[in-house]
Design an enzyme around this catalytic site. Structure first.
Site, PDB file in Angstrom:
ATOM      1  N   ARG A  19       0.813  -1.224   0.000  1.00 41.69           N
ATOM      2  CA  ARG A  19       0.000   0.000   0.000  1.00 41.69           C
ATOM      3  C   ARG A  19       0.850   1.278   0.000  1.00 41.69           C
ATOM      4  O   ARG A  19       0.344   2.368  -0.239  1.00 41.69           O
ATOM      5  CB  ARG A  19      -0.952  -0.021   1.210  1.00 41.69           C
ATOM      6  CG  ARG A  19      -2.068  -1.044   1.075  1.00 41.69           C
ATOM      7  CD  ARG A  19      -2.750  -1.353   2.402  1.00 41.69           C
ATOM      8  NE  ARG A  19      -1.968  -2.285   3.223  1.00 41.69           N
ATOM      9  CZ  ARG A  19      -2.372  -2.757   4.403  1.00 41.69           C
ATOM     10  NH1 ARG A  19      -3.545  -2.380   4.900  1.00 41.69           N
ATOM     11  NH2 ARG A  19      -1.614  -3.600   5.090  1.00 41.69           N
ATOM     12  N   ASN A 232       0.502   2.070   6.845  1.00 42.98           N
ATOM     13  CA  ASN A 232       0.244   1.227   5.684  1.00 42.98           C
ATOM     14  C   ASN A 232       0.431   1.986   4.382  1.00 42.98           C
ATOM     15  O   ASN A 232       0.761   1.423   3.368  1.00 42.98           O
ATOM     16  CB  ASN A 232      -1.168   0.645   5.745  1.00 42.98           C
ATOM     17  CG  ASN A 232      -1.300  -0.321   6.917  1.00 42.98           C
ATOM     18  OD1 ASN A 232      -0.382  -1.082   7.216  1.00 42.98           O
ATOM     19  ND2 ASN A 232      -2.421  -0.270   7.605  1.00 42.98           N
ATOM     20  N   ALA A 428      43.201  44.479  -2.904  1.00 38.11           N
ATOM     21  CA  ALA A 428      41.897  44.160  -3.498  1.00 38.11           C
ATOM     22  C   ALA A 428      42.042  43.838  -4.977  1.00 38.11           C
ATOM     23  O   ALA A 428      42.879  44.404  -5.665  1.00 38.11           O
ATOM     24  CB  ALA A 428      40.943  45.338  -3.303  1.00 38.11           C
ATOM     25  N   ARG A 445      47.632  42.539  -9.615  1.00 33.87           N
ATOM     26  CA  ARG A 445      46.736  43.113 -10.632  1.00 33.87           C
ATOM     27  C   ARG A 445      47.483  44.198 -11.391  1.00 33.87           C
ATOM     28  O   ARG A 445      48.480  44.728 -10.905  1.00 33.87           O
ATOM     29  CB  ARG A 445      45.489  43.684  -9.978  1.00 33.87           C
ATOM     30  CG  ARG A 445      45.778  44.721  -8.894  1.00 33.87           C
ATOM     31  CD  ARG A 445      44.515  45.463  -8.484  1.00 33.87           C
ATOM     32  NE  ARG A 445      44.457  45.790  -7.080  1.00 33.87           N
ATOM     33  CZ  ARG A 445      44.814  46.962  -6.579  1.00 33.87           C
ATOM     34  NH1 ARG A 445      45.329  47.910  -7.350  1.00 33.87           N
ATOM     35  NH2 ARG A 445      44.680  47.192  -5.287  1.00 33.87           N
TER      36      ARG A 445
END
Ligand code: UD1
Ligand code: CA
Length: 462
Positions: A19, A232, A428, A445
């Site tokens: 079930r 069930n 940064a 950078r």
């Protein structure tokens, strides 16, 4: 609760659970954070020594055995499921024959240890052949009905399918939980015959066999039917889950934890939470999580298999998985501690920061928008917004080590494997690929160039 050396138990967990409409065996489905059969064993083990517990497995037997492997109970395999009576009968060779036997169904996860103890007590004191737990239901559909004898003992259990219209109106139902004199059990269980309609051997028919031989069966009627809900189908599974979660939040509140809108909160059975911790609505605290005292767990957060010390704030909408968070740390809102992290005392992990396999030092901060993976980050480090550890080269994962008190500027790209030594600065917007020595400033950078009057010239030309 005291274990009773005269008591043994058989847990039926072989059925498929048609079930449920599932590929998974019914007793493996989870409610309240663990499988149905685990709840039944937890309750049984409070009264019965594990060596005297037999679990009948059948459908997906290997998975059920594996799930219960750490418990020292015994197993019997029911290769074909010929019914609950057959399932008990095949335990004869290994089940203890002395004292009393508890018969439990693996699909009844709400039964409490104290109710089992009451049943055993009733059986010990009543002098009946067996005592079974029953209750009154307004909607008894699906359950076996209790037919009472004129002397008020139990005359028979009639299954729904076999019940007459008159019997279907009986509101007293069989829980499937019995305590029976072991000698009588083994004397009669082999005499059960298949039900003519279904071909299954019903354990419930043992009541009539006992009566026919002059024995009497009693019932312990429970006022609260919620304990014996049999699962069930999935609607009942959800109901059991709701009840188990309500029990858990209630117990935590009784123990001194504040929980707001507890009906929206899901906390697994094994979770521990310390005094004066405040848990917000729509939170999920799962698995083996342990939370200390005076913490706050904000609305919508999910914490799984993690250890959170005292005085920690996990604010709204965080995910914390298999991680440790030490005293006074602050997480969130909107943080993800994906897996195997260790956040040390007083550290701050802010919004949209993901940590994976990272040790994050005491008092360190990563307040916004960062990914820190496979890294060891020292005490007092500041991780600027937009910092990313590039820990994966497409084939392997690599480690990033950041020493104490390093300042990582915003939008830094840290290409692992990488060592950034203590007290250094990262400018940064840097892409850092090589060692940064102690106290150094690393710039990774290109320099900014300004072109004066460039806009005026452009305007003039157009
Ligand atoms: C059973 C009872 C019913 C009771 C109800 C309570 C019988 C015949 N009926 O019905 O009176 O009201 O439980 O919830 O006992 N199992 C096996 N092997 C088998 C068959 C079942 O191990 O051959 C196990 C299942 O895995 C399950 C338990 O026994 O955990 C109960 O079986 P299930 O089919 O759910 O019985 P119900 O029809 O609910
Ligand atoms: Ca059932």
């Amino acid at each position: 609760m005291q274990q009773n050396v005269n008591l043994s138990a058989i847990v039926l967990a072989a059925g498929r659970g048609t079930r449920m409409k599932s590929r998974k065996a019914k007793v493996l489905h989870q409610a309240g954070g663990q499988a149905l059969v685990e709840h039944v064993l937890d309750a049984a083990e409070a009264s019965v020594p594990p060596s005297r517990i037999t679990v009948v497995v059948g459908h997906q037997a290997d998975q059920v055995r594996a799930l219960l492997a750490s418990r020292s109970c015994n197993f019997v395999t029911q290769t074909e499921q010929h019914g609950t009576g057959h399932a008990v009968a095949i335990c004869e060779s290994i089940a203890p024959k002395d004292g009393f036997t508890l018969l439990l169904y693996g699909d009844c996860p709400l039964l409490s240890a104290s109710t089992i103890a009451s049943l055993v007590k009733a059986q010990q004191q009543g002098g009946f052949a067996a005592t079974l737990i029953t209750t009154m239901l307004d909607q008894p559909d699906g359950y076996g009905r209790i037919v009472r004898a004129p002397d008020d003992s139990v005359a028979a259990i009639v299954e729904q399918k076999a019940a007459t219209e008159e019997q279907k109106k009986i509101r007293e139902i069989n829980s499937g939980i019995y305590c029976i004199d072991s000698q009588l059990l083994w004397q009669f269980v082999g005499k059960l015959t298949p039900n003519p309609a279904s071909g299954e051997i019903y354990l419930t028919d043992i009541v009539e066999l006992l009566r026919a031989a002059g024995h009497r069966v009693a019932a312990l009627v429970l006022d609260d039917p919620s304990e014996i809900l049999g699962i069930n189908q999935r609607i009942e599974l959800a109901e059991a889950d709701r009840i188990l979660r309500a029990r858990k939040t209630r117990q935590l509140m009784l123990d001194g934890v504040t929980i707001f809108q507890p009906e929206t909160v899901a906390i697994d059975s094994a979770v521990q939470v310390g005094q004066d911790t405040v848990i917000g609505p729509f939170t999920q605290i799962l698995g083996k999580t342990k939370i200390g005292s005076d913490c706050t767990i904000g609305a919508g957060s999910v914490i799984r298999d993690s250890v959170i010390a005292d005085n920690v704030v996990v604010s709204e909408y965080c995910f914390v998985g298999t991680s440790t968070v030490e005293t006074g740390a602050r997480i969130g809102p909107f943080s993800r501690l994906r897996m195997e992290n260790h956040v040390e005392a007083g550290a701050h992990v802010g919004n949209f920061v993901e940590l994976k396999k990272t040790r994050f030092g005491a008092g360190a901060k990563a307040m916004h928008l960062a990914y820190l993976g496979d890294s060891v980050i020292g005490a007092g480090v500041n991780i600027g917004a937009g910092t990313i550890t590039c820990n994966y080269d497409g084939v392997h994962k690599h480690q990033t080590n950041i020493g104490d008190n390093v300042f990582v500027g915003s939008n830094s790209t840290l290409v692992a494997p990488l060592n950034i030594e203590a007290s250094s600065y990262i400018a940064a917007g840097s892409v850092i690929t090589d060692l940064v020595p102690t106290d150094a400033l690393a710039l990774g950078r290109s320099r900014q160039t300004n072109k004066p009057g460039w806009v005026t010239n452009k305007r003039r030309k157009s």
